[in-house]
Design an enzyme around this catalytic site. Sequence first.
Site, mmCIF file in Angstrom:
data_model
loop_
_atom_site.group_PDB
_atom_site.id
_atom_site.type_symbol
_atom_site.label_atom_id
_atom_site.label_comp_id
_atom_site.label_asym_id
_atom_site.label_seq_id
_atom_site.Cartn_x
_atom_site.Cartn_y
_atom_site.Cartn_z
ATOM 1 N N ASP A 34 -56.668 34.270 -23.144
ATOM 2 C CA ASP A 34 -55.920 33.672 -22.041
ATOM 3 C C ASP A 34 -55.440 34.798 -21.144
ATOM 4 O O ASP A 34 -55.061 35.867 -21.647
ATOM 5 C CB ASP A 34 -54.732 32.854 -22.567
ATOM 6 C CG ASP A 34 -54.289 31.798 -21.567
ATOM 7 O OD1 ASP A 34 -54.400 30.595 -21.883
ATOM 8 O OD2 ASP A 34 -53.857 32.182 -20.462
ATOM 9 N N THR A 124 -62.887 19.044 -19.580
ATOM 10 C CA THR A 124 -63.485 17.844 -18.990
ATOM 11 C C THR A 124 -63.978 18.182 -17.591
ATOM 12 O O THR A 124 -63.190 18.582 -16.731
ATOM 13 C CB THR A 124 -62.427 16.729 -18.904
ATOM 14 O OG1 THR A 124 -61.909 16.531 -20.222
ATOM 15 C CG2 THR A 124 -63.013 15.440 -18.378
ATOM 16 N N GLU A 158 -53.629 14.204 -27.844
ATOM 17 C CA GLU A 158 -52.426 14.981 -28.132
ATOM 18 C C GLU A 158 -51.600 14.227 -29.168
ATOM 19 O O GLU A 158 -51.525 13.005 -29.142
ATOM 20 C CB GLU A 158 -51.615 15.193 -26.849
ATOM 21 C CG GLU A 158 -52.309 16.155 -25.923
ATOM 22 C CD GLU A 158 -51.537 16.403 -24.641
ATOM 23 O OE1 GLU A 158 -50.314 16.202 -24.623
ATOM 24 O OE2 GLU A 158 -52.194 16.797 -23.670
ATOM 25 N N PHE A 273 -56.415 0.661 -28.610
ATOM 26 C CA PHE A 273 -56.139 0.813 -27.181
ATOM 27 C C PHE A 273 -55.923 -0.530 -26.489
ATOM 28 O O PHE A 273 -56.274 -0.723 -25.332
ATOM 29 C CB PHE A 273 -57.223 1.663 -26.488
ATOM 30 C CG PHE A 273 -56.895 3.128 -26.584
ATOM 31 C CD1 PHE A 273 -56.895 3.763 -27.808
ATOM 32 C CD2 PHE A 273 -56.513 3.848 -25.463
ATOM 33 C CE1 PHE A 273 -56.527 5.091 -27.932
ATOM 34 C CE2 PHE A 273 -56.142 5.186 -25.570
ATOM 35 C CZ PHE A 273 -56.153 5.803 -26.813
ATOM 36 N N GLY A 277 -47.887 -1.727 -22.351
ATOM 37 C CA GLY A 277 -46.690 -0.897 -22.214
ATOM 38 C C GLY A 277 -46.383 -0.607 -20.757
ATOM 39 O O GLY A 277 -46.582 -1.470 -19.885
ATOM 40 N N CYS A 284 -54.819 13.652 -18.972
ATOM 41 C CA CYS A 284 -56.251 13.313 -18.978
ATOM 42 C C CYS A 284 -56.588 12.034 -18.215
ATOM 43 O O CYS A 284 -57.329 12.080 -17.231
ATOM 44 C CB CYS A 284 -56.736 13.205 -20.410
ATOM 45 S SG CYS A 284 -56.425 14.708 -21.334
ATOM 46 N N LYS A 287 -56.028 11.895 -14.278
ATOM 47 C CA LYS A 287 -56.903 12.877 -13.605
ATOM 48 C C LYS A 287 -58.381 12.487 -13.766
ATOM 49 O O LYS A 287 -59.152 12.560 -12.813
ATOM 50 C CB LYS A 287 -56.619 14.243 -14.237
ATOM 51 C CG LYS A 287 -57.656 15.299 -14.059
ATOM 52 C CD LYS A 287 -57.221 16.612 -14.681
ATOM 53 C CE LYS A 287 -57.503 16.739 -16.163
ATOM 54 N NZ LYS A 287 -58.887 16.959 -16.537
ATOM 55 N N LYS A 344 -46.408 10.154 -24.360
ATOM 56 C CA LYS A 344 -46.609 9.298 -25.544
ATOM 57 C C LYS A 344 -45.919 9.988 -26.718
ATOM 58 O O LYS A 344 -45.527 11.167 -26.611
ATOM 59 C CB LYS A 344 -48.082 9.085 -25.831
ATOM 60 C CG LYS A 344 -48.823 10.353 -26.194
ATOM 61 C CD LYS A 344 -50.238 10.023 -26.610
ATOM 62 C CE LYS A 344 -50.876 11.167 -27.325
ATOM 63 N NZ LYS A 344 -52.148 10.818 -27.909
ATOM 64 N N ARG A 351 -46.749 15.706 -18.705
ATOM 65 C CA ARG A 351 -47.596 15.626 -17.506
ATOM 66 C C ARG A 351 -47.954 14.168 -17.220
ATOM 67 O O ARG A 351 -48.395 13.449 -18.095
ATOM 68 C CB ARG A 351 -48.859 16.469 -17.704
ATOM 69 C CG ARG A 351 -48.567 17.962 -17.588
ATOM 70 C CD ARG A 351 -49.782 18.791 -17.878
ATOM 71 N NE ARG A 351 -50.121 18.766 -19.285
ATOM 72 C CZ ARG A 351 -51.202 19.356 -19.802
ATOM 73 N NH1 ARG A 351 -52.045 19.996 -19.010
ATOM 74 N NH2 ARG A 351 -51.449 19.300 -21.092
HETATM 75 C C1 UGA Z 1 -56.939 10.965 -24.188
HETATM 76 C C2 UGA Z 1 -58.098 10.358 -25.007
HETATM 77 O O1 UGA Z 1 -57.604 9.324 -25.861
HETATM 78 C C3 UGA Z 1 -58.796 11.420 -25.850
HETATM 79 O O2 UGA Z 1 -59.921 10.849 -26.507
HETATM 80 C C4 UGA Z 1 -59.255 12.554 -24.928
HETATM 81 O O3 UGA Z 1 -59.858 13.593 -25.661
HETATM 82 C C5 UGA Z 1 -58.058 13.111 -24.162
HETATM 83 O O4 UGA Z 1 -57.447 12.046 -23.403
HETATM 84 C C6 UGA Z 1 -58.556 14.191 -23.231
HETATM 85 O O5 UGA Z 1 -59.372 13.896 -22.351
HETATM 86 O O6 UGA Z 1 -58.254 15.375 -23.464
HETATM 87 P P1 UGA Z 1 -54.419 11.671 -24.733
HETATM 88 O O7 UGA Z 1 -54.286 11.802 -23.252
HETATM 89 O O8 UGA Z 1 -53.939 12.786 -25.587
HETATM 90 O O9 UGA Z 1 -55.975 11.457 -25.123
HETATM 91 O O10 UGA Z 1 -53.628 10.390 -25.209
HETATM 92 P P2 UGA Z 1 -53.963 8.869 -25.555
HETATM 93 O O11 UGA Z 1 -53.578 8.597 -26.937
HETATM 94 O O12 UGA Z 1 -55.316 8.497 -25.158
HETATM 95 O O13 UGA Z 1 -52.924 8.124 -24.603
HETATM 96 C C7 UGA Z 1 -53.025 8.223 -23.180
HETATM 97 C C8 UGA Z 1 -51.997 7.322 -22.532
HETATM 98 O O14 UGA Z 1 -52.338 5.954 -22.736
HETATM 99 C C9 UGA Z 1 -50.587 7.493 -23.092
HETATM 100 O O15 UGA Z 1 -49.658 7.438 -22.033
HETATM 101 C C10 UGA Z 1 -50.434 6.313 -24.040
HETATM 102 O O16 UGA Z 1 -49.104 5.930 -24.237
HETATM 103 C C11 UGA Z 1 -51.220 5.249 -23.283
HETATM 104 N N1 UGA Z 1 -51.747 4.172 -24.157
HETATM 105 C C12 UGA Z 1 -52.635 4.437 -25.138
HETATM 106 C C13 UGA Z 1 -51.329 2.875 -23.939
HETATM 107 O O17 UGA Z 1 -50.506 2.593 -23.027
HETATM 108 N N2 UGA Z 1 -51.841 1.882 -24.724
HETATM 109 C C14 UGA Z 1 -52.743 2.116 -25.711
HETATM 110 O O18 UGA Z 1 -53.169 1.153 -26.398
HETATM 111 C C15 UGA Z 1 -53.147 3.436 -25.925
#
Ligand code: UGA
Length: 493
Positions: A34, A124, A158, A273, A277, A284, A287, A344, A351
């Site tokens: 880094d 990504t 995450e 999923f 909420g 991710c 963006k 979450k 972010r």
């Molecule tokens: C997301 C993807 O799930 C990963 O597969 C991917 O690798 C990652 O982006 C990335 O591109 O690096 P992440 O952003 O860490 O992962 O979190 P998620 O668990 O996917 O949640 C994303 C958002 O959706 C959160 O705000 C969460 O609260 C919300 N969410 C998730 C809901 O509102 N409802 C759901 O049923 C699931």
Amino acid sequence: MTQPLKITIVGSGYVGLVAAACFSELGHQVVCVDKDTQKIDQLRAGQIPIHEEYLPELLERHRGKRLMFTENLSEATREADVIFVAVGTPQSSSGSADLSYIDAVACEVARSVSGYKVIVEKSTVPVFTNEWIGRVLVRNGVPRSSFDVASNPEFLREGTAVQDFLVPDRIVIGADSDRAVELLRRLYQPLTSGEYYLRADCLFPSQNVTSKLPTLLLTSTKAAELIKHASNAFLAMKISFINTVANICEAAGADVDEVATGIGMDERIGPRFLNPGIGYGGSCFPKDVAAFRYVANQLGVNFDLLREVESINGRQQEGFVQKVASALWTLRGKKIGVLGLAFKGGTDDIRDSPAIAIVQSLLQKGCVVTAHDPAAMERTAQVLPPSDDMRYADDPYAVADGADALLILTDWKSFASLDLTRLRALLRYPIIIDGRNLFDPNTMEAACFDYLSVGRPPVHAASIEAPEQPLASPTKKGSWSAPGAMPALSVGA
Ligand code: UGA
């Protein structure tokens, strides 16, 4: 036994750091690079810049042995068999991904290539990035036979990143040469063969008994790039879909949990999923949905469906603020307790957090907010500095103390086991508005709360029955009963 490889990972953000720790856990020799020297010094000293389960254990196990940290990319490039690019691809003003960090890394890598290397996109990136990286290397004098560029998108979430990496449902390798495929296969061999799950020190040993081994999917580089964008866009779409269904349930007086269970039992849809909420956030989905829409547009393909996914997401947050107003009538001067600031549960990342957007909206409308988050308060305080209107509390019960209503904005597991009797005694009015559906409405009814959640019938228990426990300060609470879900005729001022 897998032959260890020498890996360099450029970028020590969530993806880079987790990948570095996990590849060293699989037995490879890893250097994480880094240009932020302060961060490298911290990592060398054993400090961990992010909150992520199992990461401290892995860094402790491998730091200084199979896992090194450096700011010197040239040196790290010369030594490596495989170079992963895991730097940021932030959203630019047009919605496209800003690839300038990737470009800069490719230029610097080009200066130090000696012998055959595979350069792997882990960030990504939009389709065709792979070709651009190759072009930059050739323009900077690297012979075409000295490298391959491959795509190995990461699907970790995450909060569960280490488990997602070490127990993936699939590993996607996009490569257009057999030589690159072979090296990348070797990298993941401990997982695909199951060898890792049999090790005595495996973090997830139950995998070898209960689950099938991770599938390795080989594709073209372009397909791998598209798989990543399409996966995130699809998941975001699923969330916007269920959020809209939740709104219909609220209007119709049905329970979205029942509806989600019913549709999720169809194997073609699946149950995951489908949690409604306050909308998706994080570094991710927002963006990547915008970037994928931009890619489609550039390629002449209409993908307005994604525009609607984004609009629904924004409206979900506005709708939640409206719900707070409907419970409190007016917002100016109201004391609001907020549980959760991270985008979450399980992370300190704020972010694009919907929780922060909602807090900002409440502050604009004149509320006084006291917030608690188990991991994200320090980061939030940089965006929303402590003031008379924006306060932070180290303990969730302090947030409830004297508040007109308590909001749940992040799905931290620990919030679901809070002592409801204690919360009720502390709150000025017994109102909980839950943006993450953490509580069972029946439990909230029994605990005598006015409880509003997402897509489920409201509970107005506080106005029906007196609580079993005496209120902490009857004079303060008086005989008030919450107006529940009456439409707010005046929001804010
Ligand atoms: C997301 C993807 O799930 C990963 O597969 C991917 O690798 C990652 O982006 C990335 O591109 O690096 P992440 O952003 O860490 O992962 O979190 P998620 O668990 O996917 O949640 C994303 C958002 O959706 C959160 O705000 C969460 O609260 C919300 N969410 C998730 C809901 O509102 N409802 C759901 O049923 C699931």
